[in-house]
Design an enzyme around this catalytic site. Structure first.
Site, PDB file in Angstrom:
ATOM      1  N   ALA A   1      18.628  71.028  17.400  1.00 31.97           N
ATOM      2  CA  ALA A   1      18.788  71.262  18.843  1.00 31.97           C
ATOM      3  C   ALA A   1      20.138  71.900  19.130  1.00 31.97           C
ATOM      4  O   ALA A   1      20.246  72.816  19.973  1.00 31.97           O
ATOM      5  CB  ALA A   1      18.651  69.948  19.601  1.00 31.97           C
TER       6      ALA A   1
ATOM      7  N   SER B   1      16.800  63.204  26.145  1.00 34.40           N
ATOM      8  CA  SER B   1      16.951  62.318  25.005  1.00 34.40           C
ATOM      9  C   SER B   1      16.342  60.972  25.352  1.00 34.40           C
ATOM     10  O   SER B   1      15.881  60.741  26.474  1.00 34.40           O
ATOM     11  CB  SER B   1      18.435  62.165  24.645  1.00 34.40           C
ATOM     12  OG  SER B   1      18.592  61.375  23.482  1.00 34.40           O
ATOM     13  N   ARG B   2      16.356  60.047  24.390  1.00 35.46           N
ATOM     14  CA  ARG B   2      15.815  58.710  24.650  1.00 35.46           C
ATOM     15  C   ARG B   2      16.769  57.875  25.493  1.00 35.46           C
ATOM     16  O   ARG B   2      16.389  56.819  25.981  1.00 35.46           O
ATOM     17  CB  ARG B   2      15.528  58.000  23.327  1.00 35.46           C
ATOM     18  CG  ARG B   2      14.353  58.586  22.564  1.00 35.46           C
ATOM     19  CD  ARG B   2      14.205  57.956  21.205  1.00 35.46           C
ATOM     20  NE  ARG B   2      15.357  58.234  20.361  1.00 35.46           N
ATOM     21  CZ  ARG B   2      15.533  57.732  19.149  1.00 35.46           C
ATOM     22  NH1 ARG B   2      14.649  56.877  18.648  1.00 35.46           N
ATOM     23  NH2 ARG B   2      16.605  58.046  18.441  1.00 35.46           N
TER      24      ARG B   2
ATOM     25  N   TYR C   1      12.573  61.853  27.783  1.00 41.42           N
ATOM     26  CA  TYR C   1      11.818  63.083  27.581  1.00 41.42           C
ATOM     27  C   TYR C   1      10.917  63.360  28.786  1.00 41.42           C
ATOM     28  O   TYR C   1      10.727  64.513  29.188  1.00 41.42           O
ATOM     29  CB  TYR C   1      10.976  62.986  26.311  1.00 41.42           C
ATOM     30  CG  TYR C   1      11.781  62.712  25.066  1.00 41.42           C
ATOM     31  CD1 TYR C   1      12.942  63.439  24.781  1.00 41.42           C
ATOM     32  CD2 TYR C   1      11.394  61.734  24.166  1.00 41.42           C
ATOM     33  CE1 TYR C   1      13.682  63.201  23.641  1.00 41.42           C
ATOM     34  CE2 TYR C   1      12.125  61.484  23.019  1.00 41.42           C
ATOM     35  CZ  TYR C   1      13.265  62.212  22.751  1.00 41.42           C
ATOM     36  OH  TYR C   1      13.992  61.970  21.618  1.00 41.42           O
TER      37      TYR C   1
ATOM     38  N   LYS D   1       8.946  72.991  13.447  1.00 41.93           N
ATOM     39  CA  LYS D   1       7.969  72.736  12.397  1.00 41.93           C
ATOM     40  C   LYS D   1       8.207  71.342  11.797  1.00 41.93           C
ATOM     41  O   LYS D   1       9.347  70.878  11.758  1.00 41.93           O
ATOM     42  CB  LYS D   1       8.020  73.842  11.338  1.00 41.93           C
ATOM     43  CG  LYS D   1       9.406  74.078  10.722  1.00 41.93           C
ATOM     44  CD  LYS D   1       9.669  73.189   9.547  1.00 41.93           C
ATOM     45  CE  LYS D   1      11.049  73.411   8.967  1.00 41.93           C
ATOM     46  NZ  LYS D   1      11.436  72.362   8.025  1.00 41.93           N
TER      47      LYS D   1
ATOM     48  N   ASP E   1       9.631  68.902   5.578  1.00 43.18           N
ATOM     49  CA  ASP E   1      10.914  69.544   5.858  1.00 43.18           C
ATOM     50  C   ASP E   1      11.073  70.860   5.116  1.00 43.18           C
ATOM     51  O   ASP E   1      11.341  71.898   5.712  1.00 43.18           O
ATOM     52  CB  ASP E   1      12.056  68.608   5.469  1.00 43.18           C
ATOM     53  CG  ASP E   1      12.720  67.971   6.674  1.00 43.18           C
ATOM     54  OD1 ASP E   1      13.320  68.718   7.455  1.00 43.18           O
ATOM     55  OD2 ASP E   1      12.614  66.751   6.830  1.00 43.18           O
TER      56      ASP E   1
END
Length: 347
Positions: A32, A52-53, A74, A113, A192
């Site tokens: 980000a 964010s949370r 979010y 992704k 990843d």
């Protein structure tokens, strides 16, 4: 054409207008931060909000990056009328749910992704976006780079002859405590690092028809290393390797009967393209003027904005069918290695 006359094309300039859209970033981590910096440095796109949370982490990110609005959830970001496009930059296991929330809120969405933990999730997200009439794409930044437009033109023009083989490698070293080592975050090499490999292999050769794989777990229980042989239509093959134990060359090769492309260095980042004759002679090299780093993340944002401005709900640079094909190949590798993401909430 005589092989000695083969030359690499230059990347094509964009021919359509790119509207300046207002972006909201979900997540405050490494990607980000770099995505936000890349847009500010190289485009007219604006990250206007972060979600964010918790409010504290959102505020820290906003203060550090110059983003105007910090949302403590979010859901609040997705309800923000000032946001045109949501960029989902949270851990893998949250991508599907947050993408569906964004789509339900009527936001265009670019999802880091992988688009989902498996091909079924990726297809679900793509179908939901199509039904809602909003743009959706996977942020496989590699395929949006000028470097890969050179490769795309070579393949489209069949300059390599009959492409029979892809060989690609991606290995990095990670310190203890990194999220890639955490089963609860759907860690391991496949989602990843391996996602780059299957994306390029299925893009160049088509979907995998059969998969053979071998692997090794990391001490934390995630997959630490995987090697895969993918069979594609017509006897074509891709040979792929990924590891989180060590740094490896990270090169990719796309080989045809008349010539071969080599992507030296970290093939998934900005970088050069080499064209070799069938006998291995270097015929041409395209040298990337961009720094070989994550500043190149801006290309995917520009493509998203151009597509939205043109009224499209997807991009030809990374269509939904290609995303699903790449992730389905990862699913097959995972099945053969006994890799599960159940600890992260996937079935």
């Amino acid at each position: 054409m005589n092989a000695a006359d083969l030359r690499l094309p230059a990347p094509r300039p964009r021919r359509e207008a790119v509207p300046a859209l207002r972006w909201g970033v979900l997540g405050t981590g490494w990607i980000a931060q770099r995505f936000t910096a890349a847009l500010a440095a190289s485009t007219d796109q604006r990250v206007v909000a972060v979600g964010s949370r918790g409010q504290a982490s959102a505020r820290r990110f906003a203060d550090a990056t110059g983003v105007e609005v910090a949302h403590g959830s979010y859901e609040a970001l997705l309800a923000d009328p000032s946001v045109d496009v949501a960029h989902i930059a949270t851990p893998h296991h949250t991508h599907r749910d947050l993408a569906l929330l964004a789509i339900e809120a009527g936001k265009h969405v670019l999802v880091e992704k992988p688009l989902g933990l498996d091909a079924a999730q990726a297809a679900e997200v793509s179908a939901a976006a199509a039904a809602r009439g909003v743009f959706c794409a996977e942020a496989m930044w590699t395929l949006y780079l000028p470097r890969f437009d050179v490769v795309r033109q070579v393949l489209d023009r069949a300059l390599l002859g009959d492409v029979r083989t892809v060989i690609a490698d991606h290995g990095e070293h990670f310190e203890p405590g990194h999220r890639i080592l955490d089963p609860a975050l759907a860690g391991g090499t496949l989602l990843d690092l391996g996602s780059y490999l299957t994306a390029v292999a299925t893009w160049a050769l088509g979907p995998a028809e059969a998969v053979h794989a071998s692997g090794q777990d990391a001490p934390t229980g995630v997959n630490g290393q995987a090697s895969a042989l993918l069979a594609h239509a017509g006897g074509r093959q891709s040979v792929l390797h990924t590891t989180l134990f060590s740094v490896t060359p990270c090169t990719a090769v796309i080989a045809g009967t008349e010539a071969t492309l080599v992507l030296p260095g970290r093939f998934f980042t900005p970088g050069d393209v080499e064209l070799l004759a069938a006998d291995g002679t270097l015929l041409d090299r395209w040298s990337d003027p961009e720094p070989h780093d994550h500043g190149g993340l801006h290309h995917q944002a520009t493509e998203v904005a151009a597509c939205i401005g043109a009224g499209r709900t997807g991009t030809p640079l990374r269509p939904a069918a290609d995303v699903v094909a790449g992730i389905r190949a990862l699913d097959e590798v995972a099945a053969r290695l006994g890799v599960s993401y159940a600890a992260a909430g996937a079935g």
